[in-house]
Design a protein around this motif. Structure first.
Motif, PDB file in Angstrom:
ATOM      1  N   THR A  72       0.697  -1.182   0.022  1.00 44.97           N
ATOM      2  CA  THR A  72      -0.074   0.240   0.094  1.00 44.97           C
ATOM      3  C   THR A  72       0.974   1.144  -0.161  1.00 44.97           C
ATOM      4  O   THR A  72       1.902   1.137   0.712  1.00 44.97           O
ATOM      5  CB  THR A  72      -0.915   0.017   1.325  1.00 44.97           C
ATOM      6  N   ASN A  83     -10.928  11.906  -7.901  1.00 41.61           N
ATOM      7  CA  ASN A  83     -11.668  10.844  -7.584  1.00 41.61           C
ATOM      8  C   ASN A  83     -10.825   9.491  -7.798  1.00 41.61           C
ATOM      9  O   ASN A  83      -9.892   9.455  -8.139  1.00 41.61           O
ATOM     10  CB  ASN A  83     -12.897  10.746  -8.551  1.00 41.61           C
ATOM     11  N   GLU A  84     -11.344   8.405  -7.363  1.00 39.80           N
ATOM     12  CA  GLU A  84     -10.652   7.165  -7.260  1.00 39.80           C
ATOM     13  C   GLU A  84     -10.217   6.798  -8.754  1.00 39.80           C
ATOM     14  O   GLU A  84      -9.368   6.264  -8.951  1.00 39.80           O
ATOM     15  CB  GLU A  84     -11.641   6.149  -6.846  1.00 39.80           C
ATOM     16  N   ARG A  88      -6.486   6.403 -10.099  1.00 35.45           N
ATOM     17  CA  ARG A  88      -6.345   4.855 -10.400  1.00 35.45           C
ATOM     18  C   ARG A  88      -5.729   5.130 -11.820  1.00 35.45           C
ATOM     19  O   ARG A  88      -4.439   4.545 -12.168  1.00 35.45           O
ATOM     20  CB  ARG A  88      -7.467   4.060 -10.558  1.00 35.45           C
ATOM     21  N   SER A  99      -6.246  -1.384  -5.824  1.00 22.99           N
ATOM     22  CA  SER A  99      -7.354  -0.651  -5.255  1.00 22.99           C
ATOM     23  C   SER A  99      -6.833   0.892  -5.032  1.00 22.99           C
ATOM     24  O   SER A  99      -5.715   1.006  -4.869  1.00 22.99           O
ATOM     25  CB  SER A  99      -7.982  -1.290  -4.079  1.00 22.99           C
ATOM     26  N   VAL A 100      -7.916   1.723  -5.121  1.00 25.12           N
ATOM     27  CA  VAL A 100      -7.653   3.095  -4.687  1.00 25.12           C
ATOM     28  C   VAL A 100      -8.770   3.346  -3.500  1.00 25.12           C
ATOM     29  O   VAL A 100     -10.013   3.133  -3.837  1.00 25.12           O
ATOM     30  CB  VAL A 100      -7.852   3.833  -5.965  1.00 25.12           C
ATOM     31  N   ARG A 101      -8.441   3.906  -2.499  1.00 30.17           N
ATOM     32  CA  ARG A 101      -9.193   4.573  -1.469  1.00 30.17           C
ATOM     33  C   ARG A 101      -9.057   5.909  -1.020  1.00 30.17           C
ATOM     34  O   ARG A 101      -7.834   6.334  -0.620  1.00 30.17           O
ATOM     35  CB  ARG A 101      -9.273   3.625  -0.110  1.00 30.17           C
ATOM     36  N   MET A 103      -9.602   9.161   1.231  1.00 35.75           N
ATOM     37  CA  MET A 103     -10.484   9.346   2.632  1.00 35.75           C
ATOM     38  C   MET A 103     -11.351  10.459   2.668  1.00 35.75           C
ATOM     39  O   MET A 103     -10.976  11.495   2.170  1.00 35.75           O
ATOM     40  CB  MET A 103      -9.491   9.342   3.610  1.00 35.75           C
ATOM     41  N   LYS A 104     -12.403  10.129   3.309  1.00 34.94           N
ATOM     42  CA  LYS A 104     -13.640  11.244   3.500  1.00 34.94           C
ATOM     43  C   LYS A 104     -13.751  11.503   4.998  1.00 34.94           C
ATOM     44  O   LYS A 104     -13.375  10.555   5.562  1.00 34.94           O
ATOM     45  CB  LYS A 104     -14.906  10.928   2.830  1.00 34.94           C
ATOM     46  N   ARG A 111     -13.978  15.071   0.737  1.00 41.71           N
ATOM     47  CA  ARG A 111     -12.442  14.426   0.882  1.00 41.71           C
ATOM     48  C   ARG A 111     -11.818  15.014   1.788  1.00 41.71           C
ATOM     49  O   ARG A 111     -11.576  16.406   1.457  1.00 41.71           O
ATOM     50  CB  ARG A 111     -12.098  14.337  -0.827  1.00 41.71           C
ATOM     51  N   GLY A 115      -5.133   9.871   0.433  1.00 33.45           N
ATOM     52  CA  GLY A 115      -5.772   8.339   0.131  1.00 33.45           C
ATOM     53  C   GLY A 115      -4.510   7.257   0.159  1.00 33.45           C
ATOM     54  O   GLY A 115      -3.610   7.352   0.391  1.00 33.45           O
ATOM     55  N   GLU A 118      -3.211   0.580  -3.483  1.00 34.30           N
ATOM     56  CA  GLU A 118      -2.703  -0.824  -3.345  1.00 34.30           C
ATOM     57  C   GLU A 118      -2.128  -1.302  -4.734  1.00 34.30           C
ATOM     58  O   GLU A 118      -2.979  -1.096  -5.778  1.00 34.30           O
ATOM     59  CB  GLU A 118      -3.655  -1.843  -2.755  1.00 34.30           C
TER      60      GLU A 118
END
Length: 160
Positions: A72, A83-84, A88, A99-101, A103-104, A111, A115, A118
């Protein structure tokens, strides 16, 4: 709960069509139809290889992760409008993104400007060197390997 795969949906629809045809071919076959629908609920995931329980799905995702080592990245100073999908796409130019996260804030839903991404561990260093201190949507990104999050205890939760 995960959504069904396309393959599972196709098999379920096939069972529904078979049940519809049997209804007209064999009069008074409501028990047969009910049995066919009941059995199809168990067969569709088995035929597609999809796990049917949460325990099995977590085991299967652990197997996938161990086949290809995933690590990560922390991504800081992200633009609030990012945005994700855009993150990405940016990281995909430098390796395999799992994956992409982003944080909010849990109260406002906005947001927070950071973030986690992975990626395959083989691509991690390449992505860090290529993207750290570079501009993305008029913000200078801070990219580094994420630190393990310390486990939360009851003492830590008193502030909430």
């Amino acid at each position: 709960m995960k959504s069904p795969t396309l393959q599972t949906v196709i098999i379920a629809v096939a069972f529904a069509i078979i049940a519809y045809i049997v209804t007209f071919a064999v009069p008074a076959s409501s028990i047969l139809i009910a049995s066919l629908v009941f059995v199809s609920a168990f067969l569709a995931p088995l035929l597609t290889g999809s796990p049917s329980t949460n325990t099995a799905s977590s085991t299967s995702s652990n197997t996938i992760a161990s086949d290809e080592d995933v690590r990560t990245l922390y991504v800081g100073n992200l633009p609030y409008r990012a945005n994700e999908t855009s993150v990405r796409e940016l990281f995909s130019e430098h390796g395999s993104v799992h994956s992409v996260r982003l944080m909010k804030d849990k109260h406002t839903g906005k947001r927070r400007g950071f973030g986690f991404v992975e990626m395959a561990s083989d691509d991690l260093d390449k992505a860090i060197s290529a993207l750290n201190d570079t501009e993305f949507q008029q913000r200078t990104l801070k990219v580094r390997e994420a630190k393990e999050r310390p486990e939360r205890t009851e003492d830590n939760n008193q502030d909430d």
